[in-house]
Design a protein around this motif. Structure first.
Motif, PDB file in Angstrom:
ATOM      1  N   LEU A   1     -27.622  32.203  -5.858  1.00 42.38           N
ATOM      2  CA  LEU A   1     -28.382  31.384  -6.999  1.00 42.38           C
ATOM      3  C   LEU A   1     -27.766  30.679  -8.089  1.00 42.38           C
TER       4      LEU A   1
ATOM      5  N   VAL B   1     -31.200  29.301 -11.824  1.00 38.29           N
ATOM      6  CA  VAL B   1     -32.725  29.171 -11.418  1.00 38.29           C
ATOM      7  C   VAL B   1     -33.420  29.454 -12.806  1.00 38.29           C
TER       8      VAL B   1
ATOM      9  N   CYS C   1     -37.702  30.035 -13.895  1.00 34.90           N
ATOM     10  CA  CYS C   1     -38.761  29.868 -13.210  1.00 34.90           C
ATOM     11  C   CYS C   1     -39.430  31.054 -14.123  1.00 34.90           C
TER      12      CYS C   1
ATOM     13  N   LEU D   1     -43.101  31.370  -3.370  1.00 31.98           N
ATOM     14  CA  LEU D   1     -41.798  31.050  -3.219  1.00 31.98           C
ATOM     15  C   LEU D   1     -41.323  30.571  -2.003  1.00 31.98           C
TER      16      LEU D   1
ATOM     17  N   GLY E   1     -38.776  28.089   0.902  1.00 27.97           N
ATOM     18  CA  GLY E   1     -37.448  27.835   0.999  1.00 27.97           C
ATOM     19  C   GLY E   1     -37.135  28.229   2.438  1.00 27.97           C
TER      20      GLY E   1
ATOM     21  N   ALA F   1     -31.842  30.459   1.439  1.00 24.55           N
ATOM     22  CA  ALA F   1     -32.100  29.703   0.456  1.00 24.55           C
ATOM     23  C   ALA F   1     -31.903  30.550  -1.045  1.00 24.55           C
TER      24      ALA F   1
ATOM     25  N   LYS G   1     -34.404  33.394  -1.820  1.00 29.61           N
ATOM     26  CA  LYS G   1     -35.665  33.884  -2.085  1.00 29.61           C
ATOM     27  C   LYS G   1     -35.630  35.420  -2.372  1.00 29.61           C
TER      28      LYS G   1
ATOM     29  N   LEU H   1     -33.704  36.229  -5.351  1.00 29.36           N
ATOM     30  CA  LEU H   1     -34.512  36.119  -6.761  1.00 29.36           C
ATOM     31  C   LEU H   1     -35.278  37.095  -6.853  1.00 29.36           C
TER      32      LEU H   1
ATOM     33  N   LEU I   1     -37.138  26.663  -3.192  1.00 30.44           N
ATOM     34  CA  LEU I   1     -35.649  26.835  -3.283  1.00 30.44           C
ATOM     35  C   LEU I   1     -35.010  26.336  -2.311  1.00 30.44           C
TER      36      LEU I   1
ATOM     37  N   ARG J   1     -31.048  26.986  -5.606  1.00 25.10           N
ATOM     38  CA  ARG J   1     -31.537  25.821  -6.638  1.00 25.10           C
ATOM     39  C   ARG J   1     -33.101  25.830  -6.515  1.00 25.10           C
ATOM     40  N   LEU J   2     -33.701  25.771  -7.582  1.00 26.33           N
ATOM     41  CA  LEU J   2     -34.911  25.522  -7.538  1.00 26.33           C
ATOM     42  C   LEU J   2     -35.123  23.838  -7.470  1.00 26.33           C
TER      43      LEU J   2
ATOM     44  N   GLU K   1     -41.259  22.474  -8.385  1.00 27.67           N
ATOM     45  CA  GLU K   1     -41.926  23.548  -8.686  1.00 27.67           C
ATOM     46  C   GLU K   1     -43.142  22.791  -9.506  1.00 27.67           C
TER      47      GLU K   1
END
Length: 326
Positions: free
Chosen positions: A24, A27, A29, A39, A41, A45, A47, A50, A211, A215-216, A219
């Motif tokens: 991560l 991030v 959020c 979420l 990805g 990624a 997920k 996170l 994601l 990285r995000l 969104e």
């Protein structure tokens, strides 16, 4: 921002690494009370990582995670506000559904005098009354997943985390699980759901977060994202009568198409205003075994592809259209 304006979930600059590998990368959020965030990805990624941060299972290497202003890794009360539904069935197969819920109620700190009522409430919420006295190991996958969700609700959490909640279940079971989540949301719970199923995300989510490589990359509110993309040129989809040979595949890629599903369907990787009739003739001239050209209203899948293309323009995007595929 005052405490009254703070979101229920606030993630700021979250960084996480495993064995020297960053999973991560800064991030940011948030999730408001009563809101559902999907979420999305590709595999790897970040997920699940996170979600573990939000659940308080791991601390971030840097940055912060707060649930109603509290650190879920360090503060027990913050974790009590969270219902965690893992992808695996975390129940005792030889116990009945009701017995499982009673065990999880006890683990949640619910006293003996209140336990029976808590179990009854969870059974009703997940619509499990007809199987309450049956051993979990004898139930279908859909019922097991609903019981898995019910077990996470014993402490009446303000936030419910679900990792691929409908993976491997049939359409009827998926609809039943979606109904459970709708009832949770109506009661004011916030929901964070990690899914590969675009139709599921479109049905359930208020907002989506995408994601890629930790990285995000995108969104926003789903309704606004869909309104924006649907105002553009529709997507084109090519259905093939047989698999494309190398020359036909090259022609499809030159025209801006990428394969989805089994490779018999190719979808435009960008919406370039192509004329369907002219496209059909051009592709057939180049030896592509086209069965039909479809015009599609773009949806969340198109938003996802574009977000990943912007994040990693040279990486081929692998998509999964339903939660049943592997």
């Amino acid at each position: 921002m005052s405490p009254e304006q703070e979101p229920l979930v606030a993630i700021r600059g979250a960084v996480l690494a495993y064995r020297g590998h960053c999973v991560l990368r800064g991030v940011d959020c948030r999730i408001e009370a009563g809101e559902t965030l999907a979420l999305l990805g590709p595999n790897g990624a970040g997920k699940s990582s996170l979600m573990r941060l939000v659940a308080g299972r791991l601390p971030p290497g840097s940055g912060t995670v707060r649930i109603a202003g509290a650190d879920p890794f360090r503060e027990r009360e913050a974790r009590r506000a969270i219902g965690w539904v893992p992808q695996e069935i975390a129940l005792y197969p030889r116990l009945t559904v009701a017995e499982n819920l009673s065990v999880f109620a006890q683990l949640s700190g619910i006293g003996r005098s209140e336990r029976k009522a808590a179990v009854a409430t969870a059974l009703e919420l997940a619509d499990l009354g007809e199987v309450a006295r049956r051993p979990v190991g004898h139930l279908s996958g859909g019922y097991q997943r609903r019981a898995n969700i019910a077990a996470s609700l014993m402490a009446r959490p303000r936030l419910v985390l679900l990792d691929e909640p409908t993976q491997g279940v049939d359409l009827h079971a998926r609809a039943a699980i979606h109904a459970v989540l709708a009832r949770l949301r109506a009661q004011g719970a916030a929901i964070l759901i990690a899914t590969h199923d675009f139709a599921e995300a479109e049905r359930l989510a208020d907002r989506v977060a995408i994601l890629a490589d930790g990285r995000l990359v995108h969104e926003g509110r789903l309704a606004i994202l869909l309104e924006r993309i649907r105002a553009e040129v529709p997507e084109h989809e090519v259905a093939l009568a047989s698999p494309a040979d190398p020359a036909a595949e090259a022609a499809l890629r030159r025209a801006g198409f990428v394969p989805v599903d089994t490779g018999l369907t190719w979808r435009a990787s960008h919406r370039a205003g192509l004329d369907g009739t002219a496209l059909l003739g051009t592709l057939r001239t180049e030896g592509v075994p086209v069965a039909e050209i479809r015009i599609r209203t773009p949806g969340l899948e198109a938003i996802y592809r574009e977000a990943l293309d912007r994040a990693e323009p040279d990486r081929p995007v692998q998509l999964r259209r339903t939660g049943n595929e592997t």
